[in-house]
Design a protein around this motif. Structure first.
Motif, PDB file in Angstrom:
ATOM      1  N   PRO A 393      46.681  32.133  91.697  1.00  0.00           N
ATOM      2  CA  PRO A 393      48.148  32.223  91.717  1.00  0.00           C
ATOM      3  C   PRO A 393      48.562  31.513  92.853  1.00  0.00           C
ATOM      4  O   PRO A 393      49.807  30.759  92.831  1.00  0.00           O
ATOM      5  CB  PRO A 393      48.797  33.610  91.721  1.00  0.00           C
ATOM      6  N   ALA A 394      47.940  31.428  94.158  1.00  0.00           N
ATOM      7  CA  ALA A 394      48.302  30.987  95.084  1.00  0.00           C
ATOM      8  C   ALA A 394      48.286  29.540  95.187  1.00  0.00           C
ATOM      9  O   ALA A 394      49.013  28.727  95.971  1.00  0.00           O
ATOM     10  CB  ALA A 394      47.461  31.410  96.455  1.00  0.00           C
ATOM     11  N   ASP A 395      47.671  28.902  94.357  1.00  0.00           N
ATOM     12  CA  ASP A 395      47.735  27.457  94.088  1.00  0.00           C
ATOM     13  C   ASP A 395      48.812  26.817  93.761  1.00  0.00           C
ATOM     14  O   ASP A 395      49.370  25.709  93.740  1.00  0.00           O
ATOM     15  CB  ASP A 395      46.598  27.075  92.938  1.00  0.00           C
ATOM     16  N   ARG A 396      49.935  27.746  93.271  1.00  0.00           N
ATOM     17  CA  ARG A 396      51.449  27.451  92.839  1.00  0.00           C
ATOM     18  C   ARG A 396      51.910  26.886  94.204  1.00  0.00           C
ATOM     19  O   ARG A 396      52.852  26.053  94.007  1.00  0.00           O
ATOM     20  CB  ARG A 396      52.097  28.443  92.251  1.00  0.00           C
ATOM     21  N   PHE A 397      51.565  27.372  95.441  1.00  0.00           N
ATOM     22  CA  PHE A 397      52.324  27.117  96.720  1.00  0.00           C
ATOM     23  C   PHE A 397      51.722  25.719  97.442  1.00  0.00           C
ATOM     24  O   PHE A 397      52.439  25.739  98.094  1.00  0.00           O
ATOM     25  CB  PHE A 397      52.234  28.461  97.316  1.00  0.00           C
ATOM     26  N   VAL A 398      50.522  25.601  97.045  1.00  0.00           N
ATOM     27  CA  VAL A 398      49.821  24.439  97.746  1.00  0.00           C
ATOM     28  C   VAL A 398      50.771  22.986  97.910  1.00  0.00           C
ATOM     29  O   VAL A 398      51.107  22.443  96.797  1.00  0.00           O
ATOM     30  CB  VAL A 398      48.676  24.211  97.278  1.00  0.00           C
ATOM     31  N   ASP A 433      59.703  21.903 109.330  1.00  0.00           N
ATOM     32  CA  ASP A 433      59.718  23.202 109.048  1.00  0.00           C
ATOM     33  C   ASP A 433      58.333  24.180 109.248  1.00  0.00           C
ATOM     34  O   ASP A 433      58.408  25.293 108.891  1.00  0.00           O
ATOM     35  CB  ASP A 433      60.572  23.597 108.014  1.00  0.00           C
ATOM     36  N   TYR A 434      57.060  23.673 109.345  1.00  0.00           N
ATOM     37  CA  TYR A 434      55.920  24.310 109.451  1.00  0.00           C
ATOM     38  C   TYR A 434      55.234  24.388 110.819  1.00  0.00           C
ATOM     39  O   TYR A 434      55.354  23.075 111.298  1.00  0.00           O
ATOM     40  CB  TYR A 434      54.848  23.774 108.418  1.00  0.00           C
ATOM     41  N   THR A 633      46.012  26.326 112.474  1.00  0.00           N
ATOM     42  CA  THR A 633      46.673  27.250 111.436  1.00  0.00           C
ATOM     43  C   THR A 633      47.845  27.716 111.813  1.00  0.00           C
ATOM     44  O   THR A 633      48.084  28.538 112.834  1.00  0.00           O
ATOM     45  CB  THR A 633      45.643  28.275 110.854  1.00  0.00           C
ATOM     46  N   ALA A 634      48.945  27.890 110.681  1.00  0.00           N
ATOM     47  CA  ALA A 634      50.247  28.422 111.118  1.00  0.00           C
ATOM     48  C   ALA A 634      50.276  30.024 110.960  1.00  0.00           C
ATOM     49  O   ALA A 634      49.414  30.687 110.483  1.00  0.00           O
ATOM     50  CB  ALA A 634      51.295  27.711 110.281  1.00  0.00           C
ATOM     51  N   GLU A 635      51.183  30.409 111.203  1.00  0.00           N
ATOM     52  CA  GLU A 635      51.377  31.973 111.451  1.00  0.00           C
ATOM     53  C   GLU A 635      51.411  32.499 109.777  1.00  0.00           C
ATOM     54  O   GLU A 635      51.948  31.713 109.047  1.00  0.00           O
ATOM     55  CB  GLU A 635      52.615  32.498 111.947  1.00  0.00           C
ATOM     56  N   ASP A 636      50.557  33.424 109.652  1.00  0.00           N
ATOM     57  CA  ASP A 636      50.282  34.101 108.055  1.00  0.00           C
ATOM     58  C   ASP A 636      49.849  33.107 107.331  1.00  0.00           C
ATOM     59  O   ASP A 636      49.918  33.091 106.198  1.00  0.00           O
ATOM     60  CB  ASP A 636      51.519  34.751 107.569  1.00  0.00           C
ATOM     61  N   ASP A 637      48.956  32.079 107.619  1.00  0.00           N
ATOM     62  CA  ASP A 637      48.263  31.059 107.080  1.00  0.00           C
ATOM     63  C   ASP A 637      49.275  30.313 105.941  1.00  0.00           C
ATOM     64  O   ASP A 637      48.680  29.896 104.943  1.00  0.00           O
ATOM     65  CB  ASP A 637      47.072  31.944 106.194  1.00  0.00           C
ATOM     66  N   ASP A 659      56.920  28.218  97.868  1.00  0.00           N
ATOM     67  CA  ASP A 659      57.206  28.637  96.632  1.00  0.00           C
ATOM     68  C   ASP A 659      57.990  27.591  95.864  1.00  0.00           C
ATOM     69  O   ASP A 659      59.080  27.214  96.252  1.00  0.00           O
ATOM     70  CB  ASP A 659      57.784  29.976  96.429  1.00  0.00           C
ATOM     71  N   PRO A 660      57.514  27.088  94.603  1.00  0.00           N
ATOM     72  CA  PRO A 660      58.168  25.929  94.166  1.00  0.00           C
ATOM     73  C   PRO A 660      59.647  26.319  93.407  1.00  0.00           C
ATOM     74  O   PRO A 660      60.494  25.650  93.262  1.00  0.00           O
ATOM     75  CB  PRO A 660      57.337  25.479  92.850  1.00  0.00           C
ATOM     76  N   GLU A 661      59.816  27.854  93.278  1.00  0.00           N
ATOM     77  CA  GLU A 661      61.006  28.265  92.680  1.00  0.00           C
ATOM     78  C   GLU A 661      62.038  28.541  93.753  1.00  0.00           C
ATOM     79  O   GLU A 661      63.038  28.101  93.776  1.00  0.00           O
ATOM     80  CB  GLU A 661      60.741  29.382  91.656  1.00  0.00           C
ATOM     81  N   THR A 662      61.489  29.412  94.709  1.00  0.00           N
ATOM     82  CA  THR A 662      62.583  29.702  95.741  1.00  0.00           C
ATOM     83  C   THR A 662      62.686  28.945  96.973  1.00  0.00           C
ATOM     84  O   THR A 662      63.585  28.888  97.693  1.00  0.00           O
ATOM     85  CB  THR A 662      62.112  31.024  96.126  1.00  0.00           C
ATOM     86  N   GLY A 663      61.714  28.136  97.275  1.00  0.00           N
ATOM     87  CA  GLY A 663      61.586  27.183  98.516  1.00  0.00           C
ATOM     88  C   GLY A 663      61.036  27.975  99.478  1.00  0.00           C
ATOM     89  O   GLY A 663      60.902  27.100 100.702  1.00  0.00           O
ATOM     90  N   HIS A 664      60.777  29.202  99.430  1.00  0.00           N
ATOM     91  CA  HIS A 664      60.350  30.006 100.588  1.00  0.00           C
ATOM     92  C   HIS A 664      58.795  29.736 101.082  1.00  0.00           C
ATOM     93  O   HIS A 664      58.102  29.298 100.273  1.00  0.00           O
ATOM     94  CB  HIS A 664      60.523  31.382 100.509  1.00  0.00           C
ATOM     95  N   GLN A 665      58.458  29.832 102.422  1.00  0.00           N
ATOM     96  CA  GLN A 665      57.212  29.494 102.824  1.00  0.00           C
ATOM     97  C   GLN A 665      56.360  30.686 102.421  1.00  0.00           C
ATOM     98  O   GLN A 665      56.789  31.715 102.671  1.00  0.00           O
ATOM     99  CB  GLN A 665      57.256  29.209 104.291  1.00  0.00           C
ATOM    100  N   GLU A 666      55.237  30.351 101.779  1.00  0.00           N
ATOM    101  CA  GLU A 666      54.068  31.519 101.292  1.00  0.00           C
ATOM    102  C   GLU A 666      53.013  31.339 101.997  1.00  0.00           C
ATOM    103  O   GLU A 666      52.404  30.178 102.326  1.00  0.00           O
ATOM    104  CB  GLU A 666      54.370  31.268  99.911  1.00  0.00           C
ATOM    105  N   PRO A 667      52.116  32.446 102.273  1.00  0.00           N
ATOM    106  CA  PRO A 667      50.847  32.351 102.781  1.00  0.00           C
ATOM    107  C   PRO A 667      49.705  31.657 101.795  1.00  0.00           C
ATOM    108  O   PRO A 667      50.148  31.436 100.487  1.00  0.00           O
ATOM    109  CB  PRO A 667      50.316  33.839 103.112  1.00  0.00           C
ATOM    110  N   LEU A 668      48.873  31.015 102.145  1.00  0.00           N
ATOM    111  CA  LEU A 668      47.843  30.512 101.413  1.00  0.00           C
ATOM    112  C   LEU A 668      46.690  31.273 101.071  1.00  0.00           C
ATOM    113  O   LEU A 668      45.732  30.618 100.813  1.00  0.00           O
ATOM    114  CB  LEU A 668      47.510  29.030 101.870  1.00  0.00           C
TER     115      LEU A 668
END
Length: 790
Positions: A393-398, A433-434, A633-637, A659-668
């Motif tokens: 599921p994390a592949d959605r965030f890449v 922003d990263y 590596t950024a904070e929280d990967d 996150d493609p829906e919310t736009g929030h940064q997510e860990p990988l």
């Protein structure tokens, strides 16, 4: 007897007593007649002039003539008279209407669609890259259009254009008649009228529009030259494939600029004007025979007019156009490039945003098509093809961002902004922003060498300088709050040299080094290398060393290119040339400056080479040539980076979680089938594959380094100035001359490891008997206990 000689019945009213009539003084004595000899004849007594209205005596009255009968006109003659009157009246009314129309109808401004143009973006070699806007049009001057193409259009549309009037009433009547009688719909419009319809009016079929077209064409024919009208017509006509104008048509059908078209190709474009879509032989092969016949008609017309000799005509063959490609103008990487170029032009004041949005610009970028393709293929191979959101599921965030810069001049040679601009709008190569993580650490060391910084114990900072790499070791000499950054996996490394700490990305060492150098000086050095002053979170505190700043991929590529160029900064540039309407816009002159000393840059390169050879960046060795680089590596990967360079090319690659829906940064965590995503993984793999392909055919070059004094001999640096402590009432001297107000005064010197007294022989977690164990990255800490990106 005539009435003048008839006898009178009484005396003349004017005769006196005893006198005969007509004998008074001064009067003639006769009746006024004369004999044949001319002698006046005297009236006889008793005769007077006779009233001609009286019937002579003794003559019977003749019968009165019968009255003449008036001939009655027939209905046909009345019809002709009325018809003639109507024709005269109609002629007068028509003449008045024409005069009124000519006087009242002005030439209007061009309609919005006619002047709308795309901005055309080109690769550095002139091949097309992208175009923005919905209208595929690029207006060109008439002198750019081959004469053969101009004549082909005239042969197809109006062969006597040079001598004809702006309107042709006979042709209009004939066209109307043919349309009414079923011989096909025809316009009967001259080139001038068609240009008026395209440029000033619209395509609606109404009487009012036709009337306006008629009068505007007449005025236009009087006020503009034939050359101006033909140029306008060629730039506004529709050729199919969403191409307006001959330049867009040349690109759409033959993949070349209009200047490069030959006679056969020009004749085919001219034949398209009659039926643009129907005569496109690639999309409508069933109409090929008609299209070829029309092409022959155009060429035969050119021969008839003397514009093409028969021998040349006979040698021509039908020029099949390239296959139509139905692609979005900004799909793939094109939209990201357009976005970055627009930002580059407007932010530097080269052109304002409103003017740029007006279109008509021809922009040559610095991007090279082969390198752009190689970068996209590397991302596809090492990341995109491996994504499986159903499995992980994390592949959605890449998300992936990358940029490559030429160290010699700052030109951006390739850029990857995301999987597809029409699907992911934000450009991952330019967003800020990263956190950049440990890719920032080399700037700390560069600042140390640049300023001749020393440790808290007064030892010069070199690749061999020893620091304490114990996990969560509090920094010393910092007047702010306590700061004790964690290493990756909370590993401790004990006392290690700077070079090893760089290989393993040990946070504890670099946080202390930032304090030793002075966080403010570290910040200034990063800006000198190429990071913008406005970079978010680029704050002068110990955490600056761990990469809490959120510079963009392109910003970091510029800074690493400065290191590759021995400390000379060539501010990155995306644009090689800009023209509009044939006029070239002034671009800022390329300027380079020595951002840091060559010794500072080259000594940094020497320790970054070790990162690729034995440290966390070994995956970059697939480039197959000498390289230097750093993982991060950024904070929280939430992001993983690899920034590296060869003598010829500096490239930075980052994986980001969003996150493609919310736009929030997510860990990988868990992305790409791995527990954790590190900079030494997919980012370094992309870097290695791209660099190998981008420099294919270029012989490998080794770095030509000029290191800081003492390093070449293998011993500690000895040429750095030794600061002193404050004495008397004089100003305090900091560990470095540019440390900044938050740095602590230099403490008393003493023996022992740098940063704290520790037993150099002691082994802590992660060490082997003779020092550090096998390479182990230290750029991440436990996700829940880190204050900053690492």
């Amino acid at each position: 007897m005539s009435p003048s000689s008839s006898p009178s019945s009484g005396p003349h009213p004017g005769a006196g007593p005893g006198k005969s009539p007509g004998t008074g003084p001064g009067l003639a004595t006769g009746s006024g007649t004369s004999d044949p000899s001319g002698t006046p004849r005297t009236s006889r007594p008793g005769w007077e002039p006779r009233d001609p209205t009286l019937r002579p005596p003794g003559r019977a009255a003749s019968p009165a003539p019968a009255p003449r009968r008036r001939r009655r006109r027939g209905p046909f003659r009345r019809f002709l008279r009325r018809l003639l009157g109507a024709l005269v009246l109609g002629t007068l009314l028509l003449a008045g209407a024409l005069a009124a129309g000519y006087l009242l109808v002005e030439i209007p401004p061009a309609n919005a669609a006619a002047v709308a143009q795309s901005n055309v973006y080109l690769y550095r070699d002139g091949t097309p890259l992208a175009r923005d806007g919905e209208v595929n049009r690029e207006s060109v001057r008439l002198d750019r259009i081959p004469l053969a193409l101009q004549r082909a259009v005239l042969a197809a549309e109006e062969r006597d254009f040079a001598t004809s009037r702006a309107v042709d009433p006979k042709a209009m009547v004939r066209a109307a008649w043919n349309t009414v009688t079923g011989k096909g719909r025809q316009s009967g419009s001259t080139i001038t009228q068609q240009y008026v319809k395209n440029y000033y009016l619209g395509q609606e079929q109404t009487l009012s529009r036709k009337a306006k077209e008629f009068f505007i064409a007449i005025r236009l024919g009087r006020e503009k030259s034939k050359q101006d009208i033909l140029q306008g017509y060629l730039n506004t006509s529709y050729f199919g494939r969403n191409a307006y104008g001959v330049q867009a048509a040349a690109r759409a059908y033959y993949g070349k600029d209009v200047e490069q078209l030959d006679t056969a190709e020009g004749a085919y474009l001219a034949s398209l004007l009659k039926a643009p879509s129907a005569y496109d032989v690639t999309t409508h092969p069933e109409n090929r025979a008609k299209a070829v016949a029309r092409w022959h008609y155009v060429l035969d017309g050119m021969v008839t007019e003397g514009w093409l000799d028969r021998t040349g005509r006979a040698a021509l063959r039908f020029p099949d156009p390239q296959t139509a490609r139905a692609v979005s103008a900004l799909s793939g990487q094109r939209g990201y490039v357009v976005q970055a170029v627009e930002e580059y032009l407007t932010s530097r004041g080269i052109v304002d945003e409103k003017t740029l949005a007006g279109g008509g610009f021809r922009i040559t970028t610095t991007l090279e098509p082969a390198k752009q393709e190689a970068l996209a293929e590397a991302v596809e191979d090492r990341v995109v093809s491996r994504l499986d959101p159903d499995r992980d599921p994390a592949d959605r965030f890449v998300r992936v961002g990358a940029a490559a810069v030429d160290p010699a001049n700052g030109r951006v040679l390739a850029m990857y902004g995301g999987i597809d601009y029409t699907r992911q709008y934000v450009n991952n190569a330019t967003r800020r922003d990263y956190q950049v993580g440990s890719t920032f650490k080399p700037f700390v060391f560069t600042a140390a060498v640049q300023s001749g910084a020393q440790t808290q114990q007064g030892r010069p900072i070199t690749p061999a300088t020893l620091y304490d790499g114990t996990n969560r070791r509090p920094v010393e000499g910092w007047n702010g709050g306590p700061y004790d950054p964690a290493n990756e996996d909370d590993a401790s490394y004990g006392v290690i040299p700077v070079g090893t700490a760089t290989d393993l990305s040990v946070n504890a060492v670099y946080a202390q080094m930032a304090v030793d150098v002075g966080p403010a000086h570290v910040r200034r050095t990063a800006i000198s290398l190429g990071l913008p002053r406005s970079t978010p979170d680029l704050t002068a505190s110990p955490s600056i060393a761990l990469g809490a700043a959120t510079a963009s991929v392109l910003d970091m590529a510029t800074a690493y290119a400065t290191l590759a160029a021995h400390g000379r900064l060539g501010a990155h540039t995306l644009v090689e040339d800009v023209t509009r309407g044939g006029e070239r816009l002034a671009l800022p002159a390329p300027r380079t400056r020595q951002a840091v000393t060559r010794e500072a840059a080259d000594t940094t390169t020497s320790i970054l080479r070790s990162v690729v050879e034995t440290g966390t960046g070994t995956a970059a060795q697939t480039a197959g040539r000498p390289a230097a680089g750093k993982t991060g590596t950024a904070e929280d990967d939430k992001a993983a980076w690899f920034a590296g360079y060869t003598p010829e090319l500096a490239t930075v690659v980052a994986l980001m979680g969003q996150d493609p829906e919310t736009g929030h940064q997510e860990p990988l965590y868990g992305a790409l089938g791995a527990d954790r995503v590190a900079g030494g993984g997919a980012p370094a793999e992309i870097w290695g594959r791209f660099t190998r392909a981008a420099l294919s055919g270029t012989p490998p070059r080794d770095f030509e380094l000029r290191l800081m004094p003492g390093v070449e001999a293998g011993g500690p640096a000895s040429a750095s100035p030794v600061p002193t402590t404050a004495t008397g009432n004089g100003p305090e001297e900091y560990v470095t001359g540019e440390a900044g107000p938050e740095a602590a005064p230099a403490p008393a010197r003493g023996p022992g490891p740098d940063g704290r007294n520790a037993d150099p022989g002691a082994r802590t977690a992660g060490q082997g008997p003779g020092g550090p164990a096998l390479p182990r990255t230290a750029e991440r800490g436990t996700p829940g206990d880190r204050r900053d990106g690492q």
